[in-house]
Design a protein around this motif. Structure first.
Motif, PDB file in Angstrom:
ATOM      1  N   GLY A 180       8.933  23.643   2.188  1.00  0.00           N
ATOM      2  CA  GLY A 180       7.828  24.489   3.075  1.00  0.00           C
ATOM      3  C   GLY A 180       9.140  25.747   2.898  1.00  0.00           C
ATOM      4  O   GLY A 180      10.169  26.048   2.389  1.00  0.00           O
ATOM      5  N   ASP A 181       8.349  26.661   3.611  1.00  0.00           N
ATOM      6  CA  ASP A 181       9.022  27.983   3.306  1.00  0.00           C
ATOM      7  C   ASP A 181      10.635  28.202   5.062  1.00  0.00           C
ATOM      8  O   ASP A 181      10.406  28.971   5.758  1.00  0.00           O
ATOM      9  CB  ASP A 181       8.768  29.363   3.861  1.00  0.00           C
ATOM     10  N   ALA A 182      12.020  27.011   4.736  1.00  0.00           N
ATOM     11  CA  ALA A 182      13.023  26.670   5.315  1.00  0.00           C
ATOM     12  C   ALA A 182      14.116  26.380   4.797  1.00  0.00           C
ATOM     13  O   ALA A 182      13.757  25.810   3.722  1.00  0.00           O
ATOM     14  CB  ALA A 182      12.617  26.023   7.030  1.00  0.00           C
ATOM     15  N   LYS A 183      14.891  26.712   5.608  1.00  0.00           N
ATOM     16  CA  LYS A 183      16.717  26.265   4.666  1.00  0.00           C
ATOM     17  C   LYS A 183      16.973  24.959   5.192  1.00  0.00           C
ATOM     18  O   LYS A 183      15.844  24.946   6.438  1.00  0.00           O
ATOM     19  CB  LYS A 183      17.486  26.715   4.148  1.00  0.00           C
ATOM     20  N   LYS A 184      17.182  23.918   3.969  1.00  0.00           N
ATOM     21  CA  LYS A 184      17.813  22.427   4.889  1.00  0.00           C
ATOM     22  C   LYS A 184      19.252  23.304   5.496  1.00  0.00           C
ATOM     23  O   LYS A 184      19.960  23.478   5.530  1.00  0.00           O
ATOM     24  CB  LYS A 184      18.609  21.701   3.608  1.00  0.00           C
ATOM     25  N   GLY A 185      19.260  21.988   6.847  1.00  0.00           N
ATOM     26  CA  GLY A 185      20.440  21.827   7.561  1.00  0.00           C
ATOM     27  C   GLY A 185      19.892  21.010   9.367  1.00  0.00           C
ATOM     28  O   GLY A 185      18.605  21.294   9.672  1.00  0.00           O
ATOM     29  N   PRO A 186      21.247  20.967   9.729  1.00  0.00           N
ATOM     30  CA  PRO A 186      20.907  20.357  11.336  1.00  0.00           C
ATOM     31  C   PRO A 186      20.474  21.732  12.466  1.00  0.00           C
ATOM     32  O   PRO A 186      19.848  21.083  13.428  1.00  0.00           O
ATOM     33  CB  PRO A 186      21.915  20.029  10.786  1.00  0.00           C
ATOM     34  N   GLU A 187      20.548  22.843  11.630  1.00  0.00           N
ATOM     35  CA  GLU A 187      19.563  23.962  13.195  1.00  0.00           C
ATOM     36  C   GLU A 187      18.288  23.561  13.135  1.00  0.00           C
ATOM     37  O   GLU A 187      17.420  23.502  12.426  1.00  0.00           O
ATOM     38  CB  GLU A 187      19.884  24.865  12.713  1.00  0.00           C
ATOM     39  N   PRO A 188      17.932  24.134  14.603  1.00  0.00           N
ATOM     40  CA  PRO A 188      16.139  23.936  14.662  1.00  0.00           C
ATOM     41  C   PRO A 188      15.388  25.171  13.624  1.00  0.00           C
ATOM     42  O   PRO A 188      16.157  25.879  13.284  1.00  0.00           O
ATOM     43  CB  PRO A 188      16.189  24.823  15.802  1.00  0.00           C
ATOM     44  N   TYR A 189      14.102  24.697  13.434  1.00  0.00           N
ATOM     45  CA  TYR A 189      13.556  25.330  12.859  1.00  0.00           C
ATOM     46  C   TYR A 189      13.500  26.441  12.535  1.00  0.00           C
ATOM     47  O   TYR A 189      13.169  27.538  11.804  1.00  0.00           O
ATOM     48  CB  TYR A 189      11.825  24.956  12.527  1.00  0.00           C
ATOM     49  N   TYR A 249      -6.444  24.619   2.626  1.00  0.00           N
ATOM     50  CA  TYR A 249      -6.351  25.449   3.893  1.00  0.00           C
ATOM     51  C   TYR A 249      -5.841  24.886   5.167  1.00  0.00           C
ATOM     52  O   TYR A 249      -6.709  23.937   5.340  1.00  0.00           O
ATOM     53  CB  TYR A 249      -8.046  25.740   3.580  1.00  0.00           C
ATOM     54  N   ALA A 250      -4.313  24.535   4.910  1.00  0.00           N
ATOM     55  CA  ALA A 250      -3.918  24.135   6.320  1.00  0.00           C
ATOM     56  C   ALA A 250      -2.094  24.905   6.068  1.00  0.00           C
ATOM     57  O   ALA A 250      -2.171  25.117   5.262  1.00  0.00           O
ATOM     58  CB  ALA A 250      -3.349  22.211   5.230  1.00  0.00           C
ATOM     59  N   LYS A 251      -2.246  23.765   7.369  1.00  0.00           N
ATOM     60  CA  LYS A 251      -0.717  24.553   7.809  1.00  0.00           C
ATOM     61  C   LYS A 251       0.862  23.182   7.305  1.00  0.00           C
ATOM     62  O   LYS A 251      -0.003  22.636   7.488  1.00  0.00           O
ATOM     63  CB  LYS A 251      -0.257  24.756   9.840  1.00  0.00           C
ATOM     64  N   PRO A 252       1.874  23.863   7.250  1.00  0.00           N
ATOM     65  CA  PRO A 252       2.642  22.651   6.694  1.00  0.00           C
ATOM     66  C   PRO A 252       3.300  22.670   8.982  1.00  0.00           C
ATOM     67  O   PRO A 252       2.384  22.483   9.492  1.00  0.00           O
ATOM     68  CB  PRO A 252       4.410  23.817   6.587  1.00  0.00           C
ATOM     69  N   LEU A 311       6.313  27.561  10.306  1.00  0.00           N
ATOM     70  CA  LEU A 311       6.349  27.140   8.991  1.00  0.00           C
ATOM     71  C   LEU A 311       5.322  27.578   8.607  1.00  0.00           C
ATOM     72  O   LEU A 311       4.017  27.825   9.531  1.00  0.00           O
ATOM     73  CB  LEU A 311       6.595  25.689   8.905  1.00  0.00           C
ATOM     74  N   GLU A 312       4.998  28.052   7.614  1.00  0.00           N
ATOM     75  CA  GLU A 312       3.529  29.097   7.339  1.00  0.00           C
ATOM     76  C   GLU A 312       2.911  28.340   6.343  1.00  0.00           C
ATOM     77  O   GLU A 312       1.701  29.139   5.402  1.00  0.00           O
ATOM     78  CB  GLU A 312       3.575  30.522   7.078  1.00  0.00           C
ATOM     79  N   TYR A 313       4.513  28.320   4.963  1.00  0.00           N
ATOM     80  CA  TYR A 313       3.699  27.995   3.751  1.00  0.00           C
ATOM     81  C   TYR A 313       4.318  26.677   2.867  1.00  0.00           C
ATOM     82  O   TYR A 313       5.596  26.581   2.970  1.00  0.00           O
ATOM     83  CB  TYR A 313       3.722  29.758   2.199  1.00  0.00           C
ATOM     84  N   GLU A 314       3.367  26.234   2.517  1.00  0.00           N
ATOM     85  CA  GLU A 314       4.526  25.293   1.824  1.00  0.00           C
ATOM     86  C   GLU A 314       3.774  24.615   0.098  1.00  0.00           C
ATOM     87  O   GLU A 314       2.488  25.009   0.023  1.00  0.00           O
ATOM     88  CB  GLU A 314       4.219  23.374   2.352  1.00  0.00           C
TER      89      GLU A 314
END
Length: 256
Positions: A150-159, A232-235, A240-243
Motif C-alpha cells: 500500500g501507499d505507506a513507507k515501512k517503519g515503526p511509526e503509526p501509519y 473495488y476495495a480498500k487497503p 491507506l487508499e491504494y494497494e
C-alpha cells in the motif's frame, strides 16, 4: 539481511519484511506455485482448515503454504491491525512456518499476503479468499507472488506518519500514491531477480478513480501487457487508499 531468504521447508524464496508477512515469494527450481481460489471467501479459520486438508490430500507439507489473500469487513486502526496479525501468525507458527522474535532476532515470516476490504459484499469477519502453495513441477517456469503493498513507507511509526500524501485523494495525490506503490513493486521484483515482463497478473485495490493514471504510470511504460485487474476495495488500514500486488506463472484452481 539478504534481499531474499530461502525457506527450504516450503521450497520457495521470500523477501523478508515484517512479522505479519513477507514482501513476496518465488518458487525454487523444480517447483511452481499453485493457488486455490474459493468461490466465496471462507471465515479465516475455516480457510486455514481447508488449506491443511488440501495440502495433506495432495501430499504436500504444511510448510508449502506460501501466500494467502484475505478479505476484511472494514479497515483496521493501527492497534486493531497489530492484534489481528498476532492472531493470524499463531496459525503459521503452529504449522512450523512462522518463527517469533526472540532475544535479538527478528520474527521470521516467509508467507506473502494480500489483505483488503471490499467496498461491497464484505464478509462479516476476516476471511480467506485464496491460498497458494508450492508443488513439484517437471517443466521449469518462473512462479512468484508479491504481497499487497500500500501507499505507506515501512517503519515503526503509526501509519498516519508513514502514509504517502496522507489524506490527499485529489488526482495529484492519487498519482503520488500510485507512483510510490509501483516503485515498491519494482523494487520487490528486482529482489527476486524479476522484471515486470515476468508478471502475468497485476491487481490494484482502491475505491478511487485511478483511470487518469493507468495509462501514464502503468500501461504506457509497459508494466501491464497482460492488463490490470482492479478490485473495488480498500487497503486494510485506515488512511491507506491504494494497494497493488503482482504475480507470475501461478496455476489457479477454483473451489466451489
Amino acid at each position: 539481511m539478504h534481499a531474499t531468504e530461502l525457506f527450504e521447508a516450503g521450497n520457495y524464496r521470500y523477501i523478508p519484511s515484517v512479522f505479519q508477512y513477507s514482501a513476496g515469494v518465488k518458487a525454487e527450481p523444480g517447483f511452481c506455485l499453485e493457488q486455490v481460489r474459493f468461490h466465496r471467501a471462507l471465515p479465516l479459520q475455516d480457510g486455514f482448515e481447508y488449506a491443511k486438508v488440501h495440502l495433506q490430500k495432495i501430499g504436500r507439507p504444511l510448510t508449502a503454504f506460501a501466500h494467502c489473500e484475505l478479505r476484511s469487513p472494514t479497515q483496521f486502526d493501527d492497534q486493531g491491525f497489530i492484534a489481528f496479525n498476532r492472531q493470524y501468525v499463531a496459525q503459521l507458527e503452529a504449522w512450523g512456518i512462522y518463527t517469533p522474535a526472540f532475544e535479538n532476532r527478528e520474527a521470521i515470516n516467509p508467507v506473502a499476503r494480500t489483505n483488503v476490504c471490499p467496498k461491497h459484499h464484505a464478509q462479516r469477519q476476516v476471511s480467506m479468499f485464496s491460498f497458494t502453495y508450492s508443488v513439484p513441477v517437471e517443466s521449469p517456469r518462473i512462479s512468484f507472488v508479491l504481497s499487497g503493498g500500500g501507499d505507506a513507507k515501512k517503519g515503526p511509526e503509526p501509519y498516519r506518519d508513514r502514509i504517502i500524501a496522507y489524506g490527499d485523494c485529489s488526482p495529484e495525490g492519487l498519482k503520488t500514491k500510485i507512483a510510490f506503490v509501483i516503485d515498491e513493486m519494482t523494487t520487490r521484483l528486482r529482489k527476486l531477480d524479476l522484471t515486470w515482463n515476468d508478471a502475468t497478473k497485476v491487481q490494484a485495490y482502491t475505491i478511487h478513480d485511478i483511470t487518469p493514471w493507468i495509462d501514464e504510470l502503468l500501461s504506457n511504460p509497459g508494466l501491464i501487457p497482460n492488463g490490470l485487474t482492479w478490485h473495488y476495495a480498500k487497503p486494510p488500514v485506515a488512511g491507506l487508499e491504494y494497494e497493488m500486488d503482482v504475480r507470475g506463472g501461478v496455476s489457479e484452481l477454483f473451489i466451489n
